[in-house]
Scaffold this motif. Structure first.
Motif, PDB file in Angstrom:
ATOM      1  N   LEU A 184       0.830  -1.203   0.000  1.00  0.00           N
ATOM      2  CA  LEU A 184       0.000   0.000   0.000  1.00  0.00           C
ATOM      3  C   LEU A 184       0.866   1.256   0.000  1.00  0.00           C
ATOM      4  O   LEU A 184       0.552   2.239  -0.685  1.00  0.00           O
ATOM      5  N   LEU A 185       1.945   1.236   0.771  1.00  0.00           N
ATOM      6  CA  LEU A 185       2.841   2.390   0.821  1.00  0.00           C
ATOM      7  C   LEU A 185       3.464   2.657  -0.543  1.00  0.00           C
ATOM      8  O   LEU A 185       3.448   3.797  -1.038  1.00  0.00           O
ATOM      9  N   PHE A 186       4.023   1.612  -1.167  1.00  0.00           N
ATOM     10  CA  PHE A 186       4.662   1.792  -2.469  1.00  0.00           C
ATOM     11  C   PHE A 186       3.639   2.208  -3.524  1.00  0.00           C
ATOM     12  O   PHE A 186       3.933   3.048  -4.389  1.00  0.00           O
ATOM     13  N   ALA A 187       2.444   1.622  -3.477  1.00  0.00           N
ATOM     14  CA  ALA A 187       1.416   1.991  -4.450  1.00  0.00           C
ATOM     15  C   ALA A 187       1.032   3.454  -4.298  1.00  0.00           C
ATOM     16  O   ALA A 187       0.872   4.178  -5.291  1.00  0.00           O
ATOM     17  N   THR A 188       0.873   3.913  -3.056  1.00  0.00           N
ATOM     18  CA  THR A 188       0.542   5.319  -2.827  1.00  0.00           C
ATOM     19  C   THR A 188       1.632   6.233  -3.359  1.00  0.00           C
ATOM     20  O   THR A 188       1.353   7.242  -4.032  1.00  0.00           O
ATOM     21  N   ALA A 189       2.878   5.894  -3.062  1.00  0.00           N
ATOM     22  CA  ALA A 189       3.994   6.735  -3.507  1.00  0.00           C
ATOM     23  C   ALA A 189       4.074   6.803  -5.029  1.00  0.00           C
ATOM     24  O   ALA A 189       4.236   7.889  -5.615  1.00  0.00           O
ATOM     25  N   ILE A 190       3.945   5.660  -5.685  1.00  0.00           N
ATOM     26  CA  ILE A 190       4.048   5.641  -7.150  1.00  0.00           C
ATOM     27  C   ILE A 190       2.870   6.378  -7.784  1.00  0.00           C
ATOM     28  O   ILE A 190       3.045   7.140  -8.747  1.00  0.00           O
ATOM     29  N   MET A 191       1.669   6.176  -7.254  1.00  0.00           N
ATOM     30  CA  MET A 191       0.512   6.887  -7.794  1.00  0.00           C
ATOM     31  C   MET A 191       0.658   8.391  -7.628  1.00  0.00           C
ATOM     32  O   MET A 191       0.292   9.164  -8.527  1.00  0.00           O
ATOM     33  N   LEU A 192       1.192   8.833  -6.494  1.00  0.00           N
ATOM     34  CA  LEU A 192       1.402  10.273  -6.297  1.00  0.00           C
ATOM     35  C   LEU A 192       2.407  10.828  -7.296  1.00  0.00           C
ATOM     36  O   LEU A 192       2.294  11.993  -7.717  1.00  0.00           O
ATOM     37  N   VAL A 193       3.375  10.015  -7.680  1.00  0.00           N
ATOM     38  CA  VAL A 193       4.324  10.455  -8.711  1.00  0.00           C
ATOM     39  C   VAL A 193       3.590  10.701 -10.028  1.00  0.00           C
ATOM     40  O   VAL A 193       3.808  11.724 -10.697  1.00  0.00           O
ATOM     41  N   PHE A 194       2.701   9.784 -10.410  1.00  0.00           N
ATOM     42  CA  PHE A 194       1.960   9.946 -11.658  1.00  0.00           C
ATOM     43  C   PHE A 194       0.965  11.101 -11.580  1.00  0.00           C
ATOM     44  O   PHE A 194       0.714  11.783 -12.581  1.00  0.00           O
ATOM     45  N   ILE A 195       0.374  11.325 -10.399  1.00  0.00           N
ATOM     46  CA  ILE A 195      -0.674  12.344 -10.273  1.00  0.00           C
ATOM     47  C   ILE A 195      -0.095  13.737 -10.060  1.00  0.00           C
ATOM     48  O   ILE A 195      -0.527  14.706 -10.689  1.00  0.00           O
ATOM     49  N   LEU A 196       0.890  13.850  -9.160  1.00  0.00           N
ATOM     50  CA  LEU A 196       1.420  15.158  -8.794  1.00  0.00           C
ATOM     51  C   LEU A 196       2.830  15.398  -9.306  1.00  0.00           C
ATOM     52  O   LEU A 196       3.198  16.546  -9.581  1.00  0.00           O
ATOM     53  N   GLY A 197       3.618  14.338  -9.437  1.00  0.00           N
ATOM     54  CA  GLY A 197       5.013  14.515  -9.815  1.00  0.00           C
ATOM     55  C   GLY A 197       5.231  14.767 -11.291  1.00  0.00           C
ATOM     56  O   GLY A 197       5.805  15.794 -11.686  1.00  0.00           O
ATOM     57  N   LEU A 198       4.769  13.839 -12.140  1.00  0.00           N
ATOM     58  CA  LEU A 198       5.006  13.974 -13.576  1.00  0.00           C
ATOM     59  C   LEU A 198       4.391  15.237 -14.175  1.00  0.00           C
ATOM     60  O   LEU A 198       5.016  15.870 -15.042  1.00  0.00           O
ATOM     61  N   PRO A 199       3.171  15.662 -13.765  1.00  0.00           N
ATOM     62  CA  PRO A 199       2.641  16.921 -14.315  1.00  0.00           C
ATOM     63  C   PRO A 199       3.523  18.133 -14.018  1.00  0.00           C
ATOM     64  O   PRO A 199       3.473  19.121 -14.762  1.00  0.00           O
ATOM     65  N   MET A 200       4.319  18.094 -12.942  1.00  0.00           N
ATOM     66  CA  MET A 200       5.245  19.194 -12.672  1.00  0.00           C
ATOM     67  C   MET A 200       6.308  19.302 -13.758  1.00  0.00           C
ATOM     68  O   MET A 200       6.919  20.364 -13.933  1.00  0.00           O
ATOM     69  N   PHE A 201       6.523  18.217 -14.496  1.00  0.00           N
ATOM     70  CA  PHE A 201       7.512  18.204 -15.569  1.00  0.00           C
ATOM     71  C   PHE A 201       6.856  18.231 -16.952  1.00  0.00           C
ATOM     72  O   PHE A 201       7.481  17.893 -17.950  1.00  0.00           O
ATOM     73  N   GLY A 202       5.581  18.612 -16.990  1.00  0.00           N
ATOM     74  CA  GLY A 202       4.899  18.743 -18.269  1.00  0.00           C
ATOM     75  C   GLY A 202       4.407  17.437 -18.857  1.00  0.00           C
ATOM     76  O   GLY A 202       4.077  17.377 -20.038  1.00  0.00           O
ATOM     77  N   ILE A 203       4.330  16.376 -18.050  1.00  0.00           N
ATOM     78  CA  ILE A 203       3.918  15.058 -18.546  1.00  0.00           C
ATOM     79  C   ILE A 203       2.561  14.710 -17.947  1.00  0.00           C
ATOM     80  O   ILE A 203       2.460  14.434 -16.751  1.00  0.00           O
ATOM     81  N   ASP A 204       1.522  14.725 -18.770  1.00  0.00           N
ATOM     82  CA  ASP A 204       0.189  14.356 -18.288  1.00  0.00           C
ATOM     83  C   ASP A 204      -0.440  13.287 -19.186  1.00  0.00           C
ATOM     84  O   ASP A 204      -1.658  13.145 -19.224  1.00  0.00           O
TER      85      ASP A 204
END
Length: 682
Positions: A454-474
């Protein structure tokens, strides 16, 4: 060096402390980003992370209490009040139905009453004494509330709610229904993921109702019930009080409520995903049988045959479980015997399941038709183009949570500047308690494959939701991930809350619980995704539902034009109107359409336009730079006096240049997305 050696033991047993201190450092490092970008998550997440880490360190310092002490450490509701609250909640749900019946819409009063009812349910969960606590009654209230909330939206909406639903029901499901075979949509990407459409068609045949009613009577009824899967999963980790709280946190989530109203393949994929998480945790927490593992495999196949984005998210979950297996088996989190906070079995070998589902997904996506090639090839090409052309640090790609500064520049009110923060406040509360839960489970004495998954899934999902859009990737459509993210967040969140309740003083515990009881439901329910049928803040959020006259205009204009295909009309025959209204035209095949460009100091120059009179939600138009903005555009600025009105029903007018002239030089190319279908010319 051995992980269990005495020299390393103290460090590893306090890995949670190291993580909390590291989280504070990360929060401090991220805080200055608020001066370079105004995206709401950039401004708020570092603060939430810092508060969560600080609260966790305070809890460690406060010292342990016993499990029974937590019931007496803070006030509980008097028995007469606790026994009366279920009746209050039920009466409140009845008032919600009455408000909708009288006002024929879900008004601000409706959402205020709904927030009060939800807080009543949360108060029972958090503050009822053991003697007054009734598990079945609380679960029934949660399911009833979620059902009433979505059913009232269905009742007041003449057609469908949302954008994509107009493709999946009137177009794809109707095509299958009329042809009597799945091959009728063989050229569409949903040909290899047809569970949603087949469910709707089968329900229509069984119930002998229209496809819209079949949708609501099948998938629409299942979604509120799916919160029970969250409860069943949480029961593996925490006592029933906290497991019920996890179900309530999930059921009241903004995007959970959104997909219960905007019922599309994402909605059904979410239901199957909940089943996958439950089955996966069950396999990791019990002496599972072959039947249990087979059930898990069947659920993963169901996700693959339902929705592509849901499939990718499921693979993230399975990959996280496999990563937890590796870390738990060979990493520094290998526990000492008898030191476990969570009872568990040996790590489950999931490599076969991950390889099977990944291989099946690649195989299916390679066969899925999409645009001019396969789905797999197309999305990989898009991702490569994004990396090459638009990726860059702080090149904010996602519109999620945008943009307080832009509102200020437009001369808006203080409330409108505050609105982006109000819309995400509920998510930030959930994120804060999730951070606490994550810190709790990384300690060696608590580390276990299921919670680490659950911890790893939350972290990875947050990367896709909040992290990648910060770099212009949606490219991964981050807004589709939130409801799936709520699942591990709710589970970890209640783990964190229970830990705080057992360690902190009564005043701090009550303050934390009151934030959840009083603020979380209202913040989630007032968010625009929860009120898509009638936004609480209509000046800023579009209304994704339409009046009968607006739907009648779409149908009539389609009949007048003959529904010709998109490639059968000229560029100067494309219909231009506001967003989101233009999406209904092309998604139903009535007419090929796009969002109108309206200059600030002039009128639109499109030859074919449609104007509708509405004050129940923001209408978006493009400015001269091509950027969509919520604006009120008068009739004469869209349907110019030089145009002829070829259709009107009082609320909607279609205007055409007479004769149709050549498209202006500065006219943008028509847009749209993969859900669009053909339209026609006047």
């Amino acid at each position: 060096m051995a992980y269990n050696s005495p020299s390393n033991r103290a460090w590893y047993t306090r890995l949670d402390v190291v993580a909390a201190v590291g989280g504070l450092a990360v929060a401090l490092l991220l805080f200055p980003l608020r001066f370079f970008a105004s995206q709401v998550y950039i401004q708020t997440v570092p603060i939430v992370l810092g508060l969560a880490c600080g609260l966790y360190l305070l809890a460690i310092r406060a010292g342990e209490q016993t499990a029974t002490d937590q019931e007496t450490a803070f006030p509980t509701l008097p028995s007469p009040v606790a026994l009366a609250l279920p009746s209050v909640a039920i009466v409140g749900m009845g008032l919600l139905v009455l408000i909708v019946a009288i006002q024929d819409t879900r008004s601000v009063l409706f959402f205020a009453m709904a927030s009060a009812v939800a807080s009543t349910i949360f108060a029972q969960i958090a503050f009822a004494s053991e003697r007054d606590f009734n598990r079945r009654l609380l679960l029934s209230q949660i399911i009833a509330f979620a059902t009433v909330f979505s059913a009232t939206a269905f009742y007041v909406t003449p057609g469908l709610i949302g954008i994509d639903a107009w493709t999946h029901v009137p177009m794809l499901s109707e095509t299958i229904h009329e042809a009597g075979e799945l091959g009728a949509i063989s050229g569409n990407k949903h040909y290899t993921s047809p569970f949603y459409h087949l469910t709707v068609v089968a329900s229509a045949l069984v119930y002998d109702v229209s496809l819209v009613y079949a949708l609501y009577l099948s998938i629409g009824l299942v979604i509120p019930l799916s919160a029970l899967l969250v409860y069943a999963t949480a029961a593996f980790f925490v006592p029933e009080r906290w497991a019920i709280l996890a179900a309530a946190l999930y059921a009241c989530g903004t995007y959970t409520l959104h997909w219960s109203m905007h019922v599309i393949p994402t909605s059904l994929g979410l239901v199957f995903f909940l089943g996958v998480v439950y089955a996966l945790v069950r396999v990791m927490r019990t002496d599972y049988s072959l039947r249990d593992f087979g059930f898990l495999v069947l659920l993963t196949i169901a996700v693959i045959l339902t929705h592509q984005v849901s499939t990718f998210i499921m693979l993230v979950m399975l990959g996280s479980a496999f990563l937890a297996q590796l870390v738990f088996t060979v990493g520094p989190l290998t526990p000492e015997a008898g030191s476990r906070a969570f009872q568990s079995q040996k790590p489950v070998n999931l490599v076969g399941l991950v390889v099977f589902d990944a291989g099946l997904t690649i195989f299916m996506w390679s066969l899925t038709p999409f645009r001019e090639g396969s789905f797999l090839a197309t999305v990989l090409t898009w991702f490569q183009e994004t990396i090459a052309q638009s990726a860059g640090f702080l090149n904010i790609a996602s519109s999620t949570g945008d943009d307080a500064a832009a509102a200020a520049e437009a001369g808006t009110t203080f409330l409108e500047e505050l609105l982006p923060y109000v819309e995400v406040f509920g998510f930030l509360i959930l994120l804060g308690i999730t951070f606490v839960g994550c810190l709790y489970v990384v300690d060696r004495s608590r580390a276990e494959q299921s919670v680490l998954s659950l911890l790893f899934a939350t972290a990875i999902m947050l990367v896709f939701i909040l992290g990648l859009p910060m770099f212009g990737i949606d490219n991964f459509i981050p807004t589709r991930w939130f409801a799936f993210l709520y699942v591990p967040m709710a589970l970890l969140g209640v783990v964190g809350l229970r830990y705080l309740a057992g360690r902190l003083g009564a005043n701090v515990v009550v303050a934390c619980l009151l934030c959840v009881v009083l603020l979380y439901p209202g913040a989630m329910l007032f968010a625009p995704q929860s009120s898509a049928d009638n936004p609480v803040f209509p000046s800023q959020n579009e209304r994704l539902a339409y009046e009968q006259d607006e739907l009648a205009a779409v149908s009539s204009i389609g009949e007048l034009s003959g529904h010709p295909e998109a490639d059968g009309i000229r560029p100067d025959q494309i219909l231009y109107t506001d967003h989101p209204y233009q999406t209904v035209f092309y998604r139903t095949g009535a007419y090929h359409s796009d969002t109108a460009v309206v200059p600030y100091d002039g009128a639109a120059e499109h030859p074919v336009t449609v104007h509708r009179s509405t004050d129940e939600g923001a209408t978006f138009y493009r400015n001269e730079d091509g950027r969509g903005e919520p604006r009120d555009v008068e009739h004469d600025r869209l349907c110019r006096p030089t145009q002829a009105v070829v259709y009107t029903n009082g609320d909607v007018s279609m205007c055409v240049a007479s004769p149709v002239t050549e498209i202006p030089d500065d006219q943008p190319e028509p847009g749209g997305d993969d859900g669009g279908t053909g339209g026609g010319g006047p």
